[in-house]
Write a protein that holds these residues in place. Structure first.
Motif, PDB file in Angstrom:
ATOM      1  N   GLU A 112      48.763  52.980  28.526  1.00 12.67           N
ATOM      2  CA  GLU A 112      49.805  53.608  29.333  1.00 12.67           C
ATOM      3  C   GLU A 112      51.118  53.669  28.568  1.00 12.67           C
ATOM      4  OE1 GLU A 112      50.515  52.924  33.822  1.00 12.67           O
ATOM      5  OE2 GLU A 112      51.874  51.533  32.814  1.00 12.67           O
ATOM      6  N   LYS A 162      54.803  53.317  28.633  1.00 13.51           N
ATOM      7  CA  LYS A 162      55.667  52.591  29.545  1.00 13.51           C
ATOM      8  C   LYS A 162      56.838  53.437  30.039  1.00 13.51           C
ATOM      9  CE  LYS A 162      57.973  48.115  30.037  1.00 13.51           C
ATOM     10  NZ  LYS A 162      58.292  46.826  29.365  1.00 13.51           N
ATOM     11  N   ALA A 208      55.588  55.949  32.590  1.00 12.38           N
ATOM     12  CA  ALA A 208      55.252  55.282  33.844  1.00 12.38           C
ATOM     13  C   ALA A 208      56.517  54.934  34.622  1.00 12.38           C
ATOM     14  CB  ALA A 208      54.437  54.017  33.563  1.00 12.38           C
ATOM     15  N   ARG A 209      57.543  54.489  33.926  1.00 13.44           N
ATOM     16  CA  ARG A 209      58.792  54.121  34.606  1.00 13.44           C
ATOM     17  C   ARG A 209      59.461  55.352  35.207  1.00 13.44           C
ATOM     18  NH1 ARG A 209      62.709  50.397  31.259  1.00 13.44           N
ATOM     19  NH2 ARG A 209      61.015  48.958  31.756  1.00 13.44           N
ATOM     20  N   GLU A 249      57.546  56.212  38.350  1.00 16.16           N
ATOM     21  CA  GLU A 249      57.845  55.225  39.395  1.00 16.16           C
ATOM     22  C   GLU A 249      59.221  55.468  40.010  1.00 16.16           C
ATOM     23  OE1 GLU A 249      57.412  51.615  37.267  1.00 16.16           O
ATOM     24  OE2 GLU A 249      55.214  51.675  37.268  1.00 16.16           O
ATOM     25  N   GLU A 264      58.998  58.553  42.299  1.00 12.83           N
ATOM     26  CA  GLU A 264      58.267  58.213  43.521  1.00 12.83           C
ATOM     27  C   GLU A 264      59.121  57.354  44.441  1.00 12.83           C
ATOM     28  OE1 GLU A 264      54.667  56.436  42.110  1.00 12.83           O
ATOM     29  OE2 GLU A 264      53.628  58.370  41.960  1.00 12.83           O
ATOM     30  N   LEU A 265      59.899  56.463  43.871  1.00 14.49           N
ATOM     31  CA  LEU A 265      60.784  55.610  44.664  1.00 14.49           C
ATOM     32  C   LEU A 265      61.850  56.444  45.360  1.00 14.49           C
ATOM     33  CD1 LEU A 265      61.771  52.850  45.584  1.00 14.49           C
ATOM     34  CD2 LEU A 265      62.984  52.611  43.414  1.00 14.49           C
ATOM     35  N   LEU A 282      62.692  48.623  40.615  1.00 10.20           N
ATOM     36  CA  LEU A 282      61.716  48.769  39.528  1.00 10.20           C
ATOM     37  C   LEU A 282      61.727  47.583  38.568  1.00 10.20           C
ATOM     38  CD1 LEU A 282      61.950  52.570  38.638  1.00 10.20           C
ATOM     39  CD2 LEU A 282      60.449  51.403  40.241  1.00 10.20           C
TER      40      LEU A 282
END
Length: 258
Positions: free
Chosen positions: A9, A11, A14-15, A18, A21-22, A40
């Protein structure tokens, strides 16, 4: 660091996902920098740099003071592209129109996404218009007709552990209660949501079995005050026919997304 099919993945990617989405999950509640950093678990400086990058590219927006952050317009454009390019959505839309016209009620198409269903298309009743469109929104699968129709296509062993969120006093909140309901759904061939997701609304859900297990479902939503036994029988008949026609119209050659 997680891996998928042997690929590590990324990173930073992905952050970013995230964070988006948050922000999306907060709806109309903008967030402050510290809230996002805490949410996060990243340093405040790193979060600030990521936010500024996404603001520049339109994925995040900020207020005139630069202290509040929300989801940006690029997310809308991407979501619209998803709907426009999806062959299943294009296939089903005309049938939603016909079912809504025949029944005079609101008809939905949704797709299972983890523990939720995501609304992909809606045809609103002229008698009961929502002030906010459901398209692009999510509902816990256990709490509505669409989700229960899709959960019934899977073994009970795949159900997430409870307790589940109660959206109304009628929501089934335990795996045992949900499992018993899904047994009835399988025997009946469709699901019924009697004010489990929204008070005052009954829903009838029908899984579309052009995928195995089914990923998409259609439903009819009716205000309780307008639902008679005769109208319920009509809804079930029309929606069953609509499902059959949609499944029959599905042909090979379309992209099978995973």
């Amino acid at each position: 660091m997680s891996e998928t099919a042997g690929v590590r993945e990324v990173k930073s990617a992905a952050r970013t996902v995230e964070l988006l989405e948050l922000l999306a999950a907060r709806g109309d509640r903008p967030a402050r920098l510290q809230e996002l950093a805490d949410g996060l678990g990243v340093p405040r400086s790193s979060m600030y740099a990521l936010l500024q990058t996404l603001i520049t590219r339109g994925w995040v927006r900020t207020d005139t003071t630069g202290s509040l952050y929300g989801i940006g317009i690029r997310t809308l454009l991407t979501g619209t592209s998803y709907l426009d390019s999806d062959p299943r959505v294009r296939l089903v839309r005309p049938y939603l129109d016909e079912a809504s016209e025949a029944l005079g009620e609101t008809i939905h198409l949704a797709r299972l996404d983890g523990p939720d269903v995501a609304y992909l298309a809606t045809r609103e009743s002229h008698e009961y218009l929502r002030t906010i469109s459901r398209v692009g929104r999510r509902l816990p699968a256990h709490a509505g007709a669409l989700g229960k129709a899709l959960l019934a296509e899977r073994p009970d062993a795949a159900l997430p552990p409870g307790p589940y969120q109660a959206l109304t006093p009628h929501t089934r909140t335990t795996p045992e209660a949900l499992s018993a309901d899904l047994t009835e759904v399988r025997a009946r061939g469709y699901s019924v949501d009697r004010e489990e997701g929204v008070l005052g609304i009954t829903g009838f859900g029908f899984a579309l079995r052009y995928d195995t297990p089914a990923q998409d479902a259609i439903s009819c939503s009716v205000p309780v005050a307008r639902l008679t036994p005769e109208h319920e029988a009509e809804i079930v008949t029309v929606m069953r026919e609509t499902r059959t026609r949609i499944e029959s119209a599905t042909t090979g050659g379309t992209v099978s997304w995973r």
